[in-house]
Design an enzyme around this catalytic site. Structure first.
Site, PDB file in Angstrom:
ATOM      1  N   VAL A  57       0.838  -1.193   0.000  1.00  0.00           N
ATOM      2  CA  VAL A  57       0.000   0.000   0.000  1.00  0.00           C
ATOM      3  C   VAL A  57       0.873   1.244   0.000  1.00  0.00           C
ATOM      4  O   VAL A  57       1.885   1.295   0.700  1.00  0.00           O
ATOM      5  CB  VAL A  57      -0.905   0.014   1.254  1.00  0.00           C
ATOM      6  CG1 VAL A  57      -1.732   1.270   1.324  1.00  0.00           C
ATOM      7  CG2 VAL A  57      -1.787  -1.210   1.290  1.00  0.00           C
ATOM      8  N   CYS A  58       0.468   2.233  -0.803  1.00  0.00           N
ATOM      9  CA  CYS A  58       1.101   3.556  -0.785  1.00  0.00           C
ATOM     10  C   CYS A  58      -0.014   4.602  -0.806  1.00  0.00           C
ATOM     11  O   CYS A  58      -1.183   4.260  -0.625  1.00  0.00           O
ATOM     12  CB  CYS A  58       2.062   3.722  -1.962  1.00  0.00           C
ATOM     13  SG  CYS A  58       1.254   3.828  -3.565  1.00  0.00           S
ATOM     14  N   ASP A  59       0.333   5.859  -1.040  1.00  0.00           N
ATOM     15  CA  ASP A  59      -0.680   6.915  -1.026  1.00  0.00           C
ATOM     16  C   ASP A  59      -1.689   6.796  -2.157  1.00  0.00           C
ATOM     17  O   ASP A  59      -2.890   6.844  -1.938  1.00  0.00           O
ATOM     18  CB  ASP A  59      -0.018   8.298  -1.093  1.00  0.00           C
ATOM     19  CG  ASP A  59       0.639   8.670   0.220  1.00  0.00           C
ATOM     20  OD1 ASP A  59       0.037   8.413   1.272  1.00  0.00           O
ATOM     21  OD2 ASP A  59       1.761   9.207   0.184  1.00  0.00           O
ATOM     22  N   GLY A  62      -1.321   4.450  -5.052  1.00  0.00           N
ATOM     23  CA  GLY A  62      -1.288   3.196  -5.795  1.00  0.00           C
ATOM     24  C   GLY A  62      -0.231   3.102  -6.875  1.00  0.00           C
ATOM     25  O   GLY A  62       0.032   2.024  -7.393  1.00  0.00           O
ATOM     26  N   LEU A  87      -4.161   4.358  -0.645  1.00  0.00           N
ATOM     27  CA  LEU A  87      -4.985   4.749   0.495  1.00  0.00           C
ATOM     28  C   LEU A  87      -6.045   5.776   0.107  1.00  0.00           C
ATOM     29  O   LEU A  87      -7.091   5.851   0.750  1.00  0.00           O
ATOM     30  CB  LEU A  87      -4.102   5.298   1.616  1.00  0.00           C
ATOM     31  CG  LEU A  87      -4.308   4.625   2.950  1.00  0.00           C
ATOM     32  CD1 LEU A  87      -4.065   3.144   2.859  1.00  0.00           C
ATOM     33  CD2 LEU A  87      -3.475   5.232   4.014  1.00  0.00           C
TER      34      LEU A  87
END
Length: 156
Positions: free
Chosen positions: A101-103, A105, A130
């Site tokens: 997961v990152c900010d 995608g 996220l």
């Protein structure tokens, strides 16, 4: 006149238009192949929830501050630079499916693709990151600041 000979005549009379047509077709094919390849790596929020309810492990690659403000339940924080097929800490987690997961995608999708190329099969990315998770009104867990509050109370 057969259609192929009509196209050949069109292409010789209008080379710029014919080049634009072939360029457009090439871009369409490349984008479709890329989209299909990413579909194997990127999972929707719903699919991530299903995987988490099974035995999936979530790895959050954002900054430590962003992780502390809110992350998926059960997620582990490992900076993106430390996520690699060679890292022992990360290798221990790969016995289960892993969701990165990152900010937004983008970074997690790229990282998941790289890890798959390195031979790790059960690596996925949260499509949209996220931001998509929050857009879907799914919950985040924030770290509690009880330790700081307790130390302030003791000092009084």
């Amino acid at each position: 006149m057969p259609p192929l000979s009509q196209f050949a005549e069109f292409a010789t009379n209008h080379p710029i238009l014919a080049s634009a047509l072939f360029g457009s077709l090439l871009l369409l094919v490349v984008s479709e192949i890329t989209r299909k390849a990413r579909a194997l790596v990127d999972l929707s929020s719903t699919d991530v929830v299903r995987l988490m309810n099974g035995n999936g492990q979530v790895i959050d690659t954002r900054s430590e501050d962003a992780f502390a403000k809110g992350h998926l339940a059960g997620a582990r924080h490992i900076p993106a630079a430390d996520v690699s097929a060679d890292n022992e800490k990360f290798k221990r987690l790969t016995d289960k499916p892993v969701i990165i997961v990152c900010d937004n995608g983008m970074a997690s999708s790229k990282l998941a693709g790289t890890l798959r190329k390195q031979g790790l099969a059960d690596i996925f990315s949260l499509q949209g990151g996220l931001e998509a998770w929050q857009r879907d009104n799914l919950p985040l867990v924030a770290e509690r600041k009880e330790k700081k509050n307790k130390s302030k109370k003791k000092n009084r």
